[in-house]
Write an enzyme that holds these catalytic residues in place. Sequence first.
Site, short mmCIF file in Angstrom:
data_model
loop_
_atom_site.label_atom_id
_atom_site.label_comp_id
_atom_site.label_asym_id
_atom_site.label_seq_id
_atom_site.Cartn_x
_atom_site.Cartn_y
_atom_site.Cartn_z
N GLY A 12 12.07 -16.86 -11.72
CA GLY A 12 13.02 -16.14 -10.88
C GLY A 12 12.36 -15.11 -10.24
N GLY A 111 18.39 -24.24 -4.50
CA GLY A 111 17.21 -23.58 -5.30
C GLY A 111 17.16 -24.52 -6.46
N ASP A 113 17.08 -23.46 -9.63
CA ASP A 113 18.02 -22.96 -10.50
C ASP A 113 19.26 -23.23 -10.41
OD1 ASP A 113 17.90 -21.63 -8.20
OD2 ASP A 113 18.36 -19.49 -9.05
N THR A 188 29.34 11.88 -8.95
CA THR A 188 28.82 10.83 -8.13
C THR A 188 28.17 9.68 -8.99
OG1 THR A 188 28.21 12.57 -6.43
CG2 THR A 188 27.07 10.44 -6.32
#
Length: 263
Positions: A12, A111, A113, A188
């Site tokens: 991957g 793909g 996968d 934040t």
Amino acid sequence: MNCNMILIIDIGNTNVTLGLYENDELGARWRVATMHERMPDEYGVQFLSFFEQAGIDRTDVDGICLSSVVPPLTSKIIEACERYLCQSPLVVSSTVKTGIEILYENPKQVGADRIADAVAVHNIYGGPACVIDFGTATTFNAITKDGSYLGGAIAPGIRIAADALSSHASKLPKIDLVFPDSVIGQNTPDAMQAGLLYGYVGLVEGMVRRFREVLGPKMKVIATGGLARVISEHTNVVDEIDTWLTMNGLYLIWKMNQPTKES
């Protein structure tokens, strides 16, 4: 062909995952970071080290199945397998036997996968189904009732989105991908986590709803990939979490492509 120990390698964009199937059961498994600059010898030595730690001799491996979405690494891993494991792997693509029909306009663009995920879902869970793979990209894949791969959708993965946010906005920090206490952040980092993670929950729920409009009300939703469990804990649209879905699909594909004994 009667083989008892099969090595599955899934390359991957973030990780290279390896798993050994013995008599149809997934046993030892490993993950290493995907590193483009590594040479075949480095991968080969690492494979042998994994085997040694697990008490497995390389001669115990009867076959190898390889999936890759990183073309520059494919040939390096093939060379490592041939040199260190004395095996030429089956490389999964749309041209090998999968037991499913791929309805993409150009099947070669799908793909390996995503093909493996579709094969696993068709054989294990049945269709119609939506497979959500939380990898480097977040992919949504549609499998019809008869097991055909209809197509899907590709969105940026959560980590990619988080990295883009912090790298393109100078005042925004890097954050951990964990859900904050509230969807309304009061600092934040919490605000970023709320936007990213609850935002992805909204993405998942919206895509599932739209896929169900096409595939029908009986559509199952199967989640896999590194953040599948994190996201699934905050929504009720996921029916199953299958961490090793892709590996299981690759193993099924390997079995389909072995010669059968003639009676």
